[in-house]
Scaffold this active site. Structure first.
Site, PDB file in Angstrom:
ATOM      1  CB  THR A  62      -1.021  -0.076   1.171  1.00 52.62           C
ATOM      2  OG1 THR A  62      -1.893   1.043   1.075  1.00 52.62           O
ATOM      3  CG2 THR A  62      -0.346  -0.062   2.536  1.00 52.62           C
ATOM      4  CE  LYS A  66      -2.162   0.703  -3.385  1.00 48.46           C
ATOM      5  NZ  LYS A  66      -3.546   0.944  -3.800  1.00 48.46           N
ATOM      6  CG  ASN A  87      -3.534  -4.036  -5.174  1.00 45.12           C
ATOM      7  OD1 ASN A  87      -3.268  -4.957  -5.933  1.00 45.12           O
ATOM      8  ND2 ASN A  87      -4.762  -3.706  -4.857  1.00 45.12           N
ATOM      9  CG  ASP A 102      -6.668  -0.839  -5.964  1.00 48.49           C
ATOM     10  OD1 ASP A 102      -7.042  -1.503  -4.975  1.00 48.49           O
ATOM     11  OD2 ASP A 102      -5.688  -0.084  -5.948  1.00 48.49           O
ATOM     12  CB  ALA A 132      -8.453   6.063  -6.294  1.00 45.27           C
ATOM     13  CG  ASN A 152      -8.159  16.030 -10.966  1.00 45.05           C
ATOM     14  OD1 ASN A 152      -8.680  15.580  -9.951  1.00 45.05           O
ATOM     15  ND2 ASN A 152      -6.890  16.404 -11.009  1.00 45.05           N
ATOM     16  CE1 TYR A 219     -11.800   2.637   2.226  1.00 53.21           C
ATOM     17  CE2 TYR A 219     -12.300   2.405   4.560  1.00 53.21           C
ATOM     18  CZ  TYR A 219     -11.402   2.356   3.520  1.00 53.21           C
ATOM     19  OH  TYR A 219     -10.088   2.045   3.772  1.00 53.21           O
TER      20      TYR A 219
END
Ligand code: ATR
Length: 277
Positions: A62, A66, A87, A102, A132, A152, A219
């Site tokens: 992590t 990575k 990962n 992912d 991500a 973005n 999350y």
């Protein structure tokens, strides 16, 4: 010998991977272990090299390792190469093999929580252009999405990402993001906005069609302001915890030989842990 696996990061205190894999080891009564290790970037290569002789069959890596893990691997699968980061590692014949799960986790989460999400016609709006977002875009491209809008705050990062994947992704201005909500089959937040302590993602869902699925990679909290808005409008919502859980499946199967399942029990275990910390 007990099969060992672990997660490597710097720092590593926050990782929920030991809880996830520990849960599966117990459920399947496997003689294995899954630990966490704090390793500095300078020490990563030596640490990886010595793992097989210590009984490790593989590892998760992590932040911030990575990209370096991918560079150190002898073999990398298509996902790791396309995403530009690894990962999940495993050791075979003295070589380091690397994958990135992912995108798999992202897709499986949607498949499980919003079946048919990729069948309705329409575009995908992706907010954010960090690591991500790379995994999300790769996942959407593998599912055949050909109308992806990427917004973005720092436009150059979005431009770079779009050109990395070579077509199929249209960069739109951050300020114009609301104009691209209409006609979306899927809206994905990959930014850190909405996370506890950060401002919410300001996106107006008023023009979203009734079939739109809205998902957030954040999350903590489980229900971000974006998801709350989507739910209030009657849209299908998918929280980000499932991606974290599903991305762990392929590594576990490779190291311990059993395909694990993301169950309500496991989900609750992580929710309880998140609410404690
Ligand atoms: P990750 O690897 O988790 O994707 P990252 O590379 O730090 O993390 O990316 C964070 C994302 O959140 C980026 O898209 C970032 O936008 P910038 O590229 O402009 O930095 C986005 N982000 C973070 N804070 C933001 C804010 N206040 N407003 C808009 N976008 C934000």
């Amino acid at each position: 010998m007990t099969a060992r696996a672990c997660v490597i990061g710097w720092p590593i205190g926050h990782s929920r991977s030991p809880l996830i894999h520990g849960h599966w080891l117990g459920r399947h009564e496997i003689d294995g272990s899954y630990t966490k290790h704090e390793v500095t970037p300078e020490d990563l290569e030596e640490f990886l090299t010595k793992m097989p002789e210590q009984g490790f069959v593989g590892a998760n890596v992590t932040v911030p390792h990575k990209e370096q893990a991918l560079a150190l691997a002898d073999h990398a699968d298509e996902a790791a190469r396309a995403i530009g980061a690894a990962n999940t590692l495993w050791f075979e014949d003295g070589k380091i093999h690397a994958s990135n799960t992912d995108a798999y986790g992202f897709l499986r989460n949607l498949d499980q929580e919003a079946p048919g999400w990729d069948q309705s016609s329409g575009s995908a709006l992706v907010l954010g252009a960090g690591g991500a977002a790379r995994a999300v875009l790769f996942g959407l491209l593998t599912r055949g999405f050909d109308d992806i809008r990427l917004a973005n705050r720092t436009r150059e990062r979005a431009d770079e990402l779009a050109s990395h994947f070579g077509g199929g992704i249209a960069v739109v201005d951050w300020e114009a993001r609301n104009d691209h909500v209409e006609g979306c089959a899927l809206i994905v937040n990959t930014t850190s906005l909405g996370m506890t302590g950060a401002p919410p993602l300001d996106l107006d869902l008023a023009n979203a069609g009734s079939c739109t699925v809205v998902t957030d990679l954040v999350y903590v909290p489980l229900e971000t302001p974006l998801l709350a808005q989507a739910r209030a409008r009657g849209l299908r919502v998918v929280d980000g915890l499932g991606m974290l859980l599903h991305q762990a499946e392929p590594g576990f199967e490779r190291w311990f030989g059993v395909r694990p399942e993301v169950t309500d029990d496991l989900r609750q275990l992580i929710i309880d842990d998140l609410s404690e910390t």
